[in-house]
Write a protein that holds these residues in place. Structure first.
Motif, PDB file in Angstrom:
ATOM      1  N   ASN A 592       0.882  -1.167   0.000  1.00 28.38           N
ATOM      2  CA  ASN A 592       0.000   0.000   0.000  1.00 28.38           C
ATOM      3  C   ASN A 592       0.926   1.225   0.000  1.00 28.38           C
ATOM      4  O   ASN A 592       1.274   1.748   1.050  1.00 28.38           O
ATOM      5  CB  ASN A 592      -0.908  -0.015   1.234  1.00 28.38           C
ATOM      6  N   PHE A 594       1.382   4.453  -0.363  1.00 26.45           N
ATOM      7  CA  PHE A 594       1.352   5.724   0.359  1.00 26.45           C
ATOM      8  C   PHE A 594       0.797   5.593   1.781  1.00 26.45           C
ATOM      9  O   PHE A 594       0.479   6.583   2.423  1.00 26.45           O
ATOM     10  CB  PHE A 594       0.558   6.759  -0.438  1.00 26.45           C
ATOM     11  N   GLY A 607       6.921   6.029  -1.688  1.00 26.93           N
ATOM     12  CA  GLY A 607       5.815   6.177  -0.754  1.00 26.93           C
ATOM     13  C   GLY A 607       6.289   6.294   0.676  1.00 26.93           C
ATOM     14  O   GLY A 607       7.376   6.791   0.957  1.00 26.93           O
ATOM     15  N   GLN A 618       2.283  15.662  -2.074  1.00 26.00           N
ATOM     16  CA  GLN A 618       0.917  15.145  -2.101  1.00 26.00           C
ATOM     17  C   GLN A 618       0.227  15.524  -3.407  1.00 26.00           C
ATOM     18  O   GLN A 618      -0.521  14.733  -3.982  1.00 26.00           O
ATOM     19  CB  GLN A 618       0.129  15.682  -0.902  1.00 26.00           C
ATOM     20  N   ILE A 621       1.356  13.147  -5.995  1.00 24.11           N
ATOM     21  CA  ILE A 621       0.705  11.849  -5.815  1.00 24.11           C
ATOM     22  C   ILE A 621      -0.676  11.868  -6.459  1.00 24.11           C
ATOM     23  O   ILE A 621      -1.046  10.954  -7.201  1.00 24.11           O
ATOM     24  CB  ILE A 621       0.596  11.505  -4.309  1.00 24.11           C
ATOM     25  N   GLU A 622      -1.437  12.923  -6.166  1.00 21.47           N
ATOM     26  CA  GLU A 622      -2.822  12.993  -6.643  1.00 21.47           C
ATOM     27  C   GLU A 622      -2.926  13.262  -8.140  1.00 21.47           C
ATOM     28  O   GLU A 622      -3.812  12.723  -8.808  1.00 21.47           O
ATOM     29  CB  GLU A 622      -3.568  14.080  -5.864  1.00 21.47           C
ATOM     30  N   SER A 626       0.044   8.758  -8.873  1.00 17.66           N
ATOM     31  CA  SER A 626      -0.965   7.700  -8.751  1.00 17.66           C
ATOM     32  C   SER A 626      -1.377   7.160 -10.110  1.00 17.66           C
ATOM     33  O   SER A 626      -1.571   5.941 -10.277  1.00 17.66           O
ATOM     34  CB  SER A 626      -2.194   8.230  -8.000  1.00 17.66           C
ATOM     35  N   ILE A 629       1.436   4.957 -11.424  1.00 17.16           N
ATOM     36  CA  ILE A 629       1.455   3.674 -10.725  1.00 17.16           C
ATOM     37  C   ILE A 629       0.316   2.782 -11.196  1.00 17.16           C
ATOM     38  O   ILE A 629       0.488   1.565 -11.369  1.00 17.16           O
ATOM     39  CB  ILE A 629       1.382   3.900  -9.202  1.00 17.16           C
ATOM     40  N   ALA A 630      -0.859   3.378 -11.411  1.00 16.12           N
ATOM     41  CA  ALA A 630      -2.007   2.607 -11.894  1.00 16.12           C
ATOM     42  C   ALA A 630      -1.698   1.942 -13.227  1.00 16.12           C
ATOM     43  O   ALA A 630      -2.085   0.782 -13.463  1.00 16.12           O
ATOM     44  CB  ALA A 630      -3.228   3.508 -12.018  1.00 16.12           C
ATOM     45  N   ARG A 633       0.445  -1.161 -12.689  1.00 15.29           N
ATOM     46  CA  ARG A 633      -0.297  -2.312 -12.163  1.00 15.29           C
ATOM     47  C   ARG A 633      -1.182  -2.957 -13.224  1.00 15.29           C
ATOM     48  O   ARG A 633      -1.558  -4.123 -13.093  1.00 15.29           O
ATOM     49  CB  ARG A 633      -1.133  -1.876 -10.962  1.00 15.29           C
TER      50      ARG A 633
END
Length: 831
Positions: A592, A594, A607, A618, A621-622, A626, A629-630, A633
């Motif tokens: 997980n 973050f 993270g 932050q 990240i937003e 993110s 990273i998506a 995956r």
């Protein structure tokens, strides 16, 4: 004379023995040398590993770590503030005990001191200390590792005691106790608890103002207020380094003012309102003060419990394996806030029989605490405090403010018990108040037991929505039977706990009744009542913090060796650790990212685990990380993953050299990572943070830098790119990075290090030079032609100045403490 001294000291000696006995009976594995396995402490060990290693190898403080979120100050992670000598007072008061026994002992001791200041009989004060210390929330936080929170709670009562003592006219000892206790409160390092204590002090201050207006004794109020202001200033100065550094750092974190326009419009002056109120105590859930299982226990599976017999036989196993033991509307919980049903009975009775007007201040503080704890369930008050009460919006998990009620309720409860203990006829004269109090506790519990579904829902909001959707796509009749069975099990859990609470409140009330009728002497009365409170609250706490792993209990003990080494490296970790490059980042897709610091234990992580990240990180990240990273995956092959890596501008700029896709296999080497530092041939100037973060997605960060116009005067912009120029990281420690540079002309260099100008200084050949921010979060410099040594050092002024102030003020406070003790001893025994 010796007999008189012994008689006087007896209750205090007994108190010490009782407090230690309860503590070590509860936590007997500590005697065996074991340690609590706590989730938050495991995360803390991960986030602080680089700092701890540096401290061990050098004896100095790093003050910065690159182990998580790219890099951040260590102020709120791990810093040894050696100049604050008050920490030695903390060691003495906690008897040098190990966690968690040290903080439990402080719970007992702090409240005992407060009741003594309130002129409560010492024997009654022992009972009060037991009730306060065993409040369920105080033990639950020990189990999950909220150590600083527990530490701060331990000193709340003594701070209030010092303030009360001062307003009673004991200016010297009131001031000394306030300054010392507040210094200890601050050193615990949990500003949210300290802030909530301030709210309680404000309520008490309003009470004192009203009393002053009534009595017209303005001189006394002025003296007391003056002493307390001086005491507060001195206490704050003892920990000036951390407070100053936290204040500075806070402005740049997600608790400060946002950079992006969209966030400015949506956020309060601190955190986002949804984030602040995510953990809000339910209005109906507040009845857990009387019945702990009002909404079940801790989040987790119901398990194989006797109450399953109330379910349809066909669904018993499914409920045991799938049903949640908590059915409130918080996202999750480690257990309820239970202050003790006997304590609640005494609290209500105290509103009738206690003469002091302080009871109304305690009632007001209790009600305010409860209503603020409701958070999103009572937004008019929550909005008022978020929007207009300074710094309230800096803290999340508003349910935590119930610590005020957990302090004020037992204060009034044991003021009432002291009244009964010393003047039993008072209840005889006000027997109606006794029955009203019993009706408002035992009567309500009995009513809940008889018709629970009239007052409470036994499915939470998410479950109601989920089951409604399931009925549309599944056999509605079967879903309905499952729902009914789940509700029946939960009702049985609730009713059993209601009966339990009913027994304890009736038993406590019966003891009081027999005592006021002269059927019990004082010793038996207070002793048996103390035992009854102990059995009640001890039993509830064992549900959540146990010496065996049972049910939803959070307690697990481990050996000192396991505690010292909380994480085991995976095969991927071991391969990465062989890399001799001193500074690169790792992305572990199996975690997980973050909300986990295990990666930080071994590597410098993208993270981490922290509630106060830098706001700009932050934002990345937003808005960027993110999404990148998506895509990783979603990759269906190594080739596809490599293509996504090639397109990942931000992660490459953050020098993400390795990606862990399978912990048992080889990590993915990211050949597109831009390295520790690189030279760019051009730059793009943007007008504000919105344009800056947007430009990151459309700019090749390998060749071009994105720079905010606020830095247009910080660099030479007529540089000519030299393809043969080089820059290399030569040495690394968390607070000092050294690079070698060589170029035929002036160059712009981007460093893959987090920009933070409140401490980081840049030097070229030993001479300090300006640097600036690029690519939203990174450091950059223009470096003249030639061969040079570039060094970045973390040298925050707050550390040097703050530690000097801390040393001087803590020495002064210790001197006042010693002088006050000498004066007291001389006055009592050296006449």
């Amino acid at each position: 004379m010796n007999k008189n001294i012994f008689k006087t000291l007896t209750p205090y000696i007994v108190a010490l023995v009782v407090f230690l006995s309860i503590t070590f009976v509860y936590f007997y594995p500590v005697i065996e040398g074991k340690k609590l396995k706590q989730s938050d402490i495991r995360m803390w060990k991960g986030m602080s590993k680089e700092i701890a290693d540096y401290r061990e190898s050098t004896g100095d403080e790093a003050l910065w770590t690159n182990s998580m979120f790219g890099g951040m100050p260590a102020w709120q992670i791990s810093v040894n503030y050696s100049s604050n000598l008050i920490k030695y007072v903390d060691k003495i008061l906690s008897l040098g005990l190990y966690y968690p026994t040290n903080y439990v002992f402080l719970y007992f001791l702090g409240f005992f001191i407060l009741l003594l200041v309130l002129r409560v009989n010492p024997w009654v004060s022992i009972a009060g200390a037991i009730a306060f210390a065993l409040s369920s929330y105080f033990f639950i936080i020990l189990g999950v590792g909220h150590t600083s929170k527990a530490h701060a709670i331990g000193y709340m009562a003594p701070v209030l005691a010092g303030i009360i003592l001062t307003f009673r006219g004991k200016y010297l000892w009131g001031g000394i106790l306030t300054a010392t206790a507040l210094a200890l409160e601050i050193i615990s390092g949990h500003l949210q608890i300290t802030y909530y204590l301030l709210i309680l002090v404000i309520v008490y201050g309003i009470y004192q103002i009203i009393e002053t207006v009534r009595t017209k004794d303005y001189l006394h109020f002025g003296k007391a207020a003056g002493v307390l202001i001086i005491a507060a200033i001195l206490a704050v100065l003892t920990h000036s380094t951390n407070l100053w550094a936290t204040y500075e750092y806070g402005k740049d974190t997600m608790r400060g003012t946002p950079e992006l326009t969209k966030d400015i419009l949506e956020k309060s002056s601190g955190l986002d309102k949804d984030y602040i109120t995510a953990w809000s105590y339910g209005i109906g859930e507040t009845w857990s003060f009387l019945i702990p299982n009002i909404k079940g226990g801790a989040s987790g599976l119901i398990g194989n419990i006797p109450e399953l017999k109330n379910a349809d036989p066909n669904y018993q196993q499914a409920i045991a394996q799938q049903g949640n033991a908590y059915w409130g509307d918080q996202p999750g919980t480690s257990g309820p806030v239970y202050v003790g049903v006997i304590v609640m009975f005494l609290f209500i009775l105290g509103l009738f029989i206690v003469n002091s007007k302080l009871k109304w201040a305690l009632l007001a503080a209790t009600i305010l605490s409860v209503m603020l704890g409701w958070g999103k369930n009572f937004m008019p008050l929550t909005d008022l405090f978020i929007d207009y009460f300074p710094a309230y919006a800096k803290f999340r998990a508003v349910s935590m403010i119930l610590v005020i009620a957990e302090l004020t309720i037992p204060i009034l409860a044991f003021m009432a018990l002291n009244k009964i203990f010393t003047e039993p006829d008072i209840v005889k004269k006000q027997i109606k108040a006794f029955y009203i109090s019993l009706g408002l506790t035992a009567g309500i519990i009995a009513l809940f037991y008889l018709i629970p579904s009239v007052f409470f829902n036994f499915l939470n909001q998410n479950e109601t929505v989920q089951f409604a959707q399931m009925m549309k796509s599944n056999d509605a009749a079967q879903v309905s039977i499952y729902m009914k069975s789940l509700e029946d099990v939960r009702i049985a859990i609730f009713k059993n706990d209601a009966l339990r609470s009913l027994f304890f409140v009736l038993a406590g009330a019966a003891l009081i009744y027999f005592y006021i009728r002269g059927k019990l002497n004082k010793t038996i009365f207070v002793g048996v009542l103390s035992l009854l409170i102990l059995i009640d609250m001890f039993g509830v706490n064992k549900r959540y913090l146990n010496n065996e792993k049972t049910g939803s209990s959070y307690n697990m003990w481990e050996s000192k060796q396991s505690f010292a080494n909380p994480f085991i490296p995976s095969q991927a970790d071991k391969i990465i650790l062989q890399d001799k490059d001193p500074d690169f980042r790792v992305l572990d897709l199996t975690k997980n990212i973050f909300n986990d610091a295990s990666t930080s234990y071994f590597h410098k992580s993208i993270g981490g685990y922290h509630g106060a990240k830098l706001q700009r990180y932050q934002d990345l990240i937003e808005h960027n990380i993110s999404a990148e990273i998506a895509s990783f995956r979603n990759a269906k092959s190594i080739e596809e993953l490599n293509e996504y890596l090639r397109q990942s501008q931000i992660l490459n700029a953050l020098n993400t050299k390795y990606v862990i896709f399978n912990p048992d296999g080889n990590p993915i080497i990211n050949e597109y990572a831009l390295g520790n530092a690189w030279l760019v041939s051009d730059f793009k100037m943007v007008g504000n943070a919105d344009e800056e973060i947007a430009a990151l997605n459309t700019t090749d960060l390998k060749t071009k830098a994105v720079i905010d116009k606020r830095f247009e005067d910080s660099f030479f912009n007529n540089f000519k790119f030299d393809r043969n120029a080089s820059i290399k990281l030569e040495s690394y420690v968390p607070n000092k990075l050294e690079y070698s540079f060589n170029a035929s002309s002036e160059q712009m260099v981007i460093f893959s290090e987090i920009y933070y100008d409140k401490g980081w200084n840049a030097y070229i050949d030993g001479e300090q030079k300006p640097y600036f921010r690029a690519n939203y979060i990174l450091r950059a410099m223009t470096i003249p032609a030639g061969q040079h040594q570039i060094v970045f050092k973390f040298e925050p002024k707050v550390w040097v100045i703050g530690e000097r102030v801390s040393l001087a003020s803590s020495l002064l406070l210790l001197f006042l403490l010693a002088a006050g003790a000498f004066i007291e001893v001389k006055k009592r025994y050296l006449k």
